[in-house]
Design an enzyme around this catalytic site. Structure first.
Site, PDB file in Angstrom:
ATOM      1  CE  LYS A 112      -9.359  60.992 -37.182  1.00 57.38           C
ATOM      2  NZ  LYS A 112      -8.080  59.819 -37.037  1.00 57.38           N
ATOM      3  CE  LYS A 198      -3.707  64.450 -38.016  1.00 58.13           C
ATOM      4  NZ  LYS A 198      -3.265  63.824 -36.705  1.00 58.13           N
ATOM      5  CE  LYS A 201      -0.740  57.810 -41.452  1.00 57.52           C
ATOM      6  NZ  LYS A 201      -0.926  57.305 -40.170  1.00 57.52           N
TER       7      LYS A 201
HETATM    8  P1  AMP Z   1      -0.868  59.358 -37.576  1.00 57.85           P
HETATM    9  O1  AMP Z   1      -0.481  59.581 -38.725  1.00 57.85           O
HETATM   10  O2  AMP Z   1      -2.032  60.229 -36.741  1.00 57.85           O
HETATM   11  O3  AMP Z   1      -0.346  57.799 -36.484  1.00 57.85           O
HETATM   12  O4  AMP Z   1       0.483  60.064 -36.350  1.00 57.85           O
HETATM   13  C1  AMP Z   1       1.222  59.609 -36.517  1.00 57.85           C
HETATM   14  C2  AMP Z   1       2.777  60.522 -35.890  1.00 57.85           C
HETATM   15  O5  AMP Z   1       3.008  61.882 -36.657  1.00 57.85           O
HETATM   16  C3  AMP Z   1       2.187  61.744 -34.568  1.00 57.85           C
HETATM   17  O6  AMP Z   1       3.532  61.736 -34.530  1.00 57.85           O
HETATM   18  C4  AMP Z   1       1.819  62.675 -35.023  1.00 57.85           C
HETATM   19  O7  AMP Z   1       1.654  63.955 -34.186  1.00 57.85           O
HETATM   20  C5  AMP Z   1       2.748  62.699 -37.013  1.00 57.85           C
HETATM   21  N1  AMP Z   1       1.852  63.434 -37.365  1.00 57.85           N
HETATM   22  C6  AMP Z   1       0.690  63.187 -38.092  1.00 57.85           C
HETATM   23  N2  AMP Z   1      -0.054  64.140 -39.006  1.00 57.85           N
HETATM   24  C7  AMP Z   1       0.866  64.992 -39.130  1.00 57.85           C
HETATM   25  C8  AMP Z   1       0.554  66.751 -39.804  1.00 57.85           C
HETATM   26  N3  AMP Z   1      -0.435  66.682 -40.184  1.00 57.85           N
HETATM   27  N4  AMP Z   1       1.570  67.495 -38.639  1.00 57.85           N
HETATM   28  C9  AMP Z   1       2.598  66.675 -38.116  1.00 57.85           C
HETATM   29  N5  AMP Z   1       3.038  65.987 -37.313  1.00 57.85           N
HETATM   30  C10 AMP Z   1       2.027  64.622 -38.177  1.00 57.85           C
END
Ligand code: AMP
Length: 327
Positions: A112, A198, A201
């Site tokens: 980032k 990955k 969002k």
């Molecule tokens: P975040 O959206 O980064 O706050 O992630 C929230 C949760 O969703 C965390 O446990 C991440 O590991 C999971 N997560 C977010 N994006 C992915 C992805 N592309 N694949 C698998 N898990 C994800």
């Protein structure tokens, strides 16, 4: 006594199928067995610029999706991170056992921060660096045995474990050293247009990510456009990140394991793979979105209930930690 589990999702944007498969689904499947603490990480959303209206919408929407996806507020403590001020307080206390070196080695920070610099702003927010300390506070405040995370967050969890061990050594605290719950269905879900990265969002590329709020038609179309390769043979391989990603999405939604999935797609074309995965995801979204609408009006009631339960445990644990630290 039931084992305790903590998990949260940042309110930086709309939820994706990566969030669902990596975090929400595995946590829901454990809500009968574990004492679940599941929160919307609205403070974490402040690590990158976000306007207040957007943040307010995101956090409410995530909570409603939590309910729609199947979290039962009688079994799972559901709450907003910012409503429990102990998260921010513990965050400060934990900074004392963390170094800039280990924070700047985190892949997510490097990714980032690099993006920021490429956009020529050179203004890397401090919160981007200290993000894993707040995540550590989110976890240790409830002293869980387990954390459900997607594979993308394992490095941060490793840091959490280190900080917990350090605290136990320095201050004689009694933190459990939390372990990740990570299953086949919570593989890292990758971008559809750039499967080396990955699915996120906050991605700028419209077709890379499937949001839980995408219409079923939109989601179907995005999958038909997903990047694959020219071989037209379906198997898992590091050299085939696009195809492997579609297989992972298939496994995540159907619950089939690798062998069963490969058997299902034996001698089939990429077109068949995309159509199959597209239909499965579109069906899932159609059902989910109906439930989402019904649950939007219930967010406030359940958030209040959850915050009350979370606050009780958080404030008692924080008090004990502060005493051990001499505060
Ligand atoms: P975040 O959206 O980064 O706050 O992630 C929230 C949760 O969703 C965390 O446990 C991440 O590991 C999971 N997560 C977010 N994006 C992915 C992805 N592309 N694949 C698998 N898990 C994800």
């Amino acid at each position: 006594m039931k084992k305790r589990l903590v998990s949260g999702i940042t309110a930086t944007g709309k939820l994706t199928i990566g969030n669902f498969l990596g975090s929400i689904k595995p946590s829901i499947s454990l809500q009968n067995e574990y004492e679940n603490f599941i929160f919307v990480a609205d403070l974490h959303a402040l690590t990158l610029p976000i306007n207040s209206q957007e943040l307010a919408e995101n956090r409410k929407s995530i909570f409603a999706f939590y309910l729609a996806c199947g979290f039962d507020p009688e079994k799972t403590v559901l709450f907003f991170q910012s409503e429990i001020s102990e998260h921010s307080e513990l965050y400060w206390l934990l900074q004392s056992a963390t170094t800039i070196g280990e924070l700047s080695r985190m892949t997510q920070f490097k990714d980032k921060a690099r993006l920021k610099q490429e956009n020529n702003t050179e203004k890397v927010p401090t919160g981007l660096l200290t993000y894993p300390i707040l995540m550590t506070a989110d976890i240790l405040l409830y002293n869980p045995n387990f954390v459900t995370v997607g594979a993308d967050q394992l490095q941060h969890l490793e840091l959490t474990r280190k900080i917990a061990q350090r605290f136990n050594k320095i201050y004689k605290t009694n933190f459990n050293i939390p372990r990740a719950i990570i299953s086949d269905s919570s593989q890292k879900i990758m971008s559809l247009t750039n499967p080396e990265h990955k699915m996120s969002k906050s991605s700028k590329s419209k077709n890379s990510t499937i949001f839980l709020s995408d219409t079923p038609e939109e989601a179907y179309k995005k999958i038909q456009k997903a990047q694959t390769d020219s071989e037209n043979k379906i198997y898992f391989s590091k050299e085939k990140p696009g195809v492997s990603n579609l297989l992972n999405i298939f496994m995540g939604f159907t619950g089939k394991n690798k062998e069963e999935s490969l058997l299902f797609f034996e001698n089939k074309s990429y077109q068949f793979l995309k159509k199959t995965v597209g239909k499965i995801v579109a069906n899932f979204l159609e059902n989910l979105q109906e439930k989402y609408k019904e649950n939007l009006v219930l967010v406030e009631i359940f958030a209040k209930k959850g915050a009350k339960k979370a606050k009780k445990i958080a404030s008692s644990n924080l008090q004990k930690i502060k005493e051990k630290m001499g505060l």
